[in-house]
Enzyme design. Sequence first.
Site, mmCIF file in Angstrom:
data_model
loop_
_atom_site.group_PDB
_atom_site.id
_atom_site.type_symbol
_atom_site.label_atom_id
_atom_site.label_comp_id
_atom_site.label_asym_id
_atom_site.label_seq_id
_atom_site.Cartn_x
_atom_site.Cartn_y
_atom_site.Cartn_z
ATOM 1 N N ASP A 93 18.548 -12.356 -3.356
ATOM 2 C CA ASP A 93 18.602 -12.001 -4.773
ATOM 3 C C ASP A 93 19.926 -11.292 -5.034
ATOM 4 O OD1 ASP A 93 18.033 -11.537 -7.380
ATOM 5 O OD2 ASP A 93 16.277 -10.284 -7.043
ATOM 6 N N ALA A 94 20.911 -12.051 -5.523
ATOM 7 C CA ALA A 94 22.254 -11.508 -5.728
ATOM 8 C C ALA A 94 22.702 -11.607 -7.180
ATOM 9 C CB ALA A 94 23.252 -12.245 -4.830
ATOM 10 N N LYS A 95 22.163 -12.560 -7.921
ATOM 11 C CA LYS A 95 22.488 -12.759 -9.339
ATOM 12 C C LYS A 95 23.993 -12.867 -9.561
ATOM 13 C CE LYS A 95 18.253 -10.571 -11.006
ATOM 14 N NZ LYS A 95 17.720 -10.074 -9.715
ATOM 15 N N ARG A 96 24.666 -13.614 -8.698
ATOM 16 C CA ARG A 96 26.101 -13.792 -8.825
ATOM 17 C C ARG A 96 26.422 -14.702 -10.006
ATOM 18 N NH1 ARG A 96 27.056 -9.444 -5.860
ATOM 19 N NH2 ARG A 96 27.114 -9.773 -3.597
#
Length: 283
Positions: A93-96
């Site tokens: 879960d990085a939401k880049r």
Amino acid sequence: MNFLDQLRAAQSQNQSMLCVGLDPEPTRFPAGIARDPEGIYAFCTAIVEATADLAMAFKPQIAYFAAHRAEAQLERLMRRMREIAPHVPIILDAKRGDIGSTAEQYAAEAFDRYGADAVTLSPFMGFDSVQPYLRYKNKGAFLLCRTSNPGGDDLQNQRLASVEGQPLLYEHVARLAQGPWNLNGQLGLVVGATYPQEIERVRALAPTLPLLIPGVGAQGGDAAATVKAGWRGDAAGATTGPVIVNSSRAILYASSGADFADAARAAALATRATLQAARASAG
């Protein structure tokens, strides 16, 4: 095996729609667990060991590791999860959300450095911010679509006057992910559990995509309503995308005592049972 097949295999083997989120907050660790990077590794490893046969996926949130200088421990944890539960896919879960060479570096971070099976992304900058991740064969990417936070309305729930049919922005994202952006069947969508009507709408627009649904548990999302909105029965099982329902804090911090791992397992068991019952009733 591609990411979608991994999800289906884990769902079948563990009889689960549950994703266990790993959001370690050292201030909430029980006594006996150090509040430092090594404590983060020990705490998360204990949770993984307690829930390895109950989870459809694990979802470590990178910020909870990076904020405490625990990136090296996250690398170790990823390897350890492969040993404990090799059949359970890991979603970083990085939401880049960036373009060009920067997106290429973020993709290398997720897949080469950490060895994730999938990553969460913001699609706000368009397809060229997603494309570098799709170059990794058999890896997955979940695009933020209709998130569970109240501020999601600021953009996601606005109409696009310049697009045919004037869809809401989140509807447009769902259509793009189901259609022209999904070149190799690698995309999924993130839809918050606090908006079951929107989950149902996204499922209608993106019937074959996996849906990652956070917000069950501490954020107040209703597990049964979530499954009813997103699940489609086995009659279409070959083409319907899996539903992956994430719970983090309700499992991680089910107890603040020495029994925290046992309590996490009990919470995961209860959540899995609720989800499976909702799936059965949904047909």
